[in-house]
Motif scaffolding. Structure first.
Motif, PDB file in Angstrom:
ATOM      1  N   ARG A   1       0.810  -1.208   0.000  1.00 50.70           N
ATOM      2  CA  ARG A   1       0.000   0.000   0.000  1.00 50.70           C
ATOM      3  C   ARG A   1       0.851   1.271   0.000  1.00 50.70           C
ATOM      4  NH1 ARG A   1      -5.414  -1.241   2.148  1.00 50.70           N
ATOM      5  NH2 ARG A   1      -5.853  -3.223   1.246  1.00 50.70           N
ATOM      6  N   GLU A   2       2.150   1.118  -0.089  1.00 50.85           N
ATOM      7  CA  GLU A   2       3.015   2.292  -0.026  1.00 50.85           C
ATOM      8  C   GLU A   2       2.689   3.329  -1.102  1.00 50.85           C
ATOM      9  OE1 GLU A   2       6.915   0.881  -2.613  1.00 50.85           O
ATOM     10  OE2 GLU A   2       6.924   0.552  -0.456  1.00 50.85           O
ATOM     11  N   ASP A   3       2.126   2.891  -2.218  1.00 54.82           N
ATOM     12  CA  ASP A   3       1.807   3.822  -3.308  1.00 54.82           C
ATOM     13  C   ASP A   3       0.619   4.723  -2.984  1.00 54.82           C
ATOM     14  OD1 ASP A   3       3.879   2.743  -4.792  1.00 54.82           O
ATOM     15  OD2 ASP A   3       2.573   1.386  -5.913  1.00 54.82           O
ATOM     16  N   PHE A   4      -0.183   4.371  -1.981  1.00 54.49           N
ATOM     17  CA  PHE A   4      -1.413   5.098  -1.679  1.00 54.49           C
ATOM     18  C   PHE A   4      -1.404   5.815  -0.332  1.00 54.49           C
ATOM     19  CE2 PHE A   4      -2.345   1.127  -3.975  1.00 54.49           C
ATOM     20  CZ  PHE A   4      -2.713   1.664  -5.196  1.00 54.49           C
ATOM     21  N   LEU A   5      -0.553   5.388   0.561  1.00 52.85           N
ATOM     22  CA  LEU A   5      -0.606   5.832   1.949  1.00 52.85           C
ATOM     23  C   LEU A   5      -0.497   7.341   2.126  1.00 52.85           C
ATOM     24  CD1 LEU A   5      -0.775   5.138   4.943  1.00 52.85           C
ATOM     25  CD2 LEU A   5       1.713   4.928   4.935  1.00 52.85           C
ATOM     26  N   GLU A   6       0.455   7.973   1.474  1.00 59.30           N
ATOM     27  CA  GLU A   6       0.633   9.408   1.677  1.00 59.30           C
ATOM     28  C   GLU A   6      -0.623  10.179   1.267  1.00 59.30           C
ATOM     29  OE1 GLU A   6       3.541  13.174   0.640  1.00 59.30           O
ATOM     30  OE2 GLU A   6       4.147  11.172  -0.001  1.00 59.30           O
ATOM     31  N   GLU A   7      -1.222   9.814   0.144  1.00 54.70           N
ATOM     32  CA  GLU A   7      -2.442  10.498  -0.292  1.00 54.70           C
ATOM     33  C   GLU A   7      -3.578  10.287   0.717  1.00 54.70           C
ATOM     34  OE1 GLU A   7      -5.340  10.929  -4.202  1.00 54.70           O
ATOM     35  OE2 GLU A   7      -3.979   9.231  -4.088  1.00 54.70           O
ATOM     36  N   ALA A   8      -3.697   9.084   1.258  1.00 53.48           N
ATOM     37  CA  ALA A   8      -4.732   8.808   2.265  1.00 53.48           C
ATOM     38  C   ALA A   8      -4.513   9.666   3.508  1.00 53.48           C
ATOM     39  CB  ALA A   8      -4.730   7.326   2.638  1.00 53.48           C
ATOM     40  N   MET A   9      -3.286   9.710   3.980  1.00 51.31           N
ATOM     41  CA  MET A   9      -2.989  10.501   5.175  1.00 51.31           C
ATOM     42  C   MET A   9      -3.224  11.987   4.927  1.00 51.31           C
ATOM     43  SD  MET A   9       0.451   8.597   6.608  1.00 51.31           S
ATOM     44  CE  MET A   9       0.610   9.665   8.052  1.00 51.31           C
ATOM     45  N   ARG A  10      -2.792  12.483   3.792  1.00 52.10           N
ATOM     46  CA  ARG A  10      -2.973  13.914   3.485  1.00 52.10           C
ATOM     47  C   ARG A  10      -4.456  14.266   3.365  1.00 52.10           C
ATOM     48  NH1 ARG A  10       1.611  16.092   4.403  1.00 52.10           N
ATOM     49  NH2 ARG A  10       3.469  15.188   3.505  1.00 52.10           N
ATOM     50  N   SER A  11      -5.266  13.324   2.866  1.00 53.91           N
ATOM     51  CA  SER A  11      -6.700  13.622   2.766  1.00 53.91           C
ATOM     52  C   SER A  11      -7.303  13.837   4.154  1.00 53.91           C
ATOM     53  CB  SER A  11      -7.447  12.522   2.000  1.00 53.91           C
ATOM     54  OG  SER A  11      -7.656  11.358   2.764  1.00 53.91           O
ATOM     55  N   VAL A  12      -6.824  13.116   5.150  1.00 54.81           N
ATOM     56  CA  VAL A  12      -7.296  13.317   6.521  1.00 54.81           C
ATOM     57  C   VAL A  12      -6.787  14.655   7.058  1.00 54.81           C
ATOM     58  CG1 VAL A  12      -7.224  12.449   8.890  1.00 54.81           C
ATOM     59  CG2 VAL A  12      -7.441  10.838   6.986  1.00 54.81           C
ATOM     60  N   LEU A  13      -5.523  14.922   6.848  1.00 56.34           N
ATOM     61  CA  LEU A  13      -4.909  16.149   7.373  1.00 56.34           C
ATOM     62  C   LEU A  13      -5.508  17.409   6.750  1.00 56.34           C
ATOM     63  CD1 LEU A  13      -1.211  14.934   7.579  1.00 56.34           C
ATOM     64  CD2 LEU A  13      -2.865  15.185   9.451  1.00 56.34           C
ATOM     65  N   GLU A  14      -6.100  17.279   5.571  1.00 59.15           N
ATOM     66  CA  GLU A  14      -6.721  18.420   4.896  1.00 59.15           C
ATOM     67  C   GLU A  14      -8.202  18.575   5.245  1.00 59.15           C
ATOM     68  OE1 GLU A  14      -5.746  17.656   0.804  1.00 59.15           O
ATOM     69  OE2 GLU A  14      -3.611  18.077   1.155  1.00 59.15           O
ATOM     70  N   SER A  15      -8.676  17.835   6.226  1.00 60.12           N
ATOM     71  CA  SER A  15     -10.078  17.919   6.646  1.00 60.12           C
ATOM     72  C   SER A  15     -10.407  19.308   7.172  1.00 60.12           C
ATOM     73  CB  SER A  15     -10.376  16.899   7.745  1.00 60.12           C
ATOM     74  OG  SER A  15     -10.299  15.586   7.258  1.00 60.12           O
ATOM     75  N   THR A  16     -11.608  19.769   6.871  1.00 55.38           N
ATOM     76  CA  THR A  16     -12.064  21.036   7.435  1.00 55.38           C
ATOM     77  C   THR A  16     -12.295  20.901   8.940  1.00 55.38           C
ATOM     78  OG1 THR A  16     -14.355  20.512   6.850  1.00 55.38           O
ATOM     79  CG2 THR A  16     -13.102  21.846   5.278  1.00 55.38           C
ATOM     80  N   PHE A  17     -12.666  19.711   9.405  1.00 55.08           N
ATOM     81  CA  PHE A  17     -12.753  19.399  10.826  1.00 55.08           C
ATOM     82  C   PHE A  17     -11.333  19.100  11.285  1.00 55.08           C
ATOM     83  CE2 PHE A  17     -13.213  16.558  14.439  1.00 55.08           C
ATOM     84  CZ  PHE A  17     -14.224  17.166  15.181  1.00 55.08           C
TER      85      PHE A  17
END
Length: 181
Positions: A1-17
């Motif tokens: 999953r190394e190809d997807f992990l950073e994007e997944a984490m950044r999507s959480v960090l960019e939350s409006t909440f």
């Protein structure tokens, strides 16, 4: 999953909440997952990265990650998933509208043409799931669980396999109301 992990984490960090902790538990992977997670963690103090010494399996790892959580809610996001910037806020808002609910699930159907969020007591949730439209057919990325409820029902448990997400939803919804968002 190394190809997807950073994007997944950044999507959480960019939350409006913004009031959350992001816990990444690497389940003894053999790729660069742990290193990537540690690099992203350097950019945000809300990120905690843990590496298991041995592989616990999907649901054992989910239970372990939940044991590290300090917040009121658990939100799973698999390493190959992303969340919209407004997604976490929407889920938390729905759960706070109905604080007696133990579980919130994203809707994959139009439910009786009602506006969301939709509150169902345990009997209604079971009826809708088994006799209508698979009400609780939703993966972990579409869920928000009250942490105390997760612990009260014993989490996933040690004998889980594919499909255990829905089994957990059924376990929770037998005792607590469900909110669909």
């Amino acid at each position: 999953r190394e190809d997807f992990l950073e994007e997944a984490m950044r999507s959480v960090l960019e939350s409006t909440f913004q009031d959350f902790e992001l816990i990444v538990v690497d389940d003894a992977s053999s790729d660069r997952t742990y290193e990537i997670a540690k690099e992203v963690a350097k950019t945000d103090e809300r990120v905690q990265v843990v590496r298991n010494e041995k592989n616990l399996g999907q649901f054992g790892n989910r239970d372990y990650a939940a044991s590290l959580a300090k917040g009121q809610y658990l939100k799973y996001l698999d390493s190959d998933d992303i969340i919209y910037p407004h997604g976490l806020g929407l889920m938390v808002s729905a759960m706070e509208t109905y604080p007696e609910a133990g579980l919130g699930l994203a809707s994959n159907t139009i439910d009786e043409m009602q506006p969301f969020p939709i509150f169902s007591n345990p009997r209604q949730a079971y009826f809708k799931h088994f006799l209508q439209q698979g009400y609780m057919t939703c993966g972990p990325s579409g869920s928000l669980i009250r942490t105390d409820v997760f612990k009260a029902v014993g989490g996933y448990g040690s004998k889980c396999y594919v499909g255990c997400d829905v089994l957990l939803w059924l376990k929770i919804s037998a005792l607590y109301p469900v909110v669909k968002f």
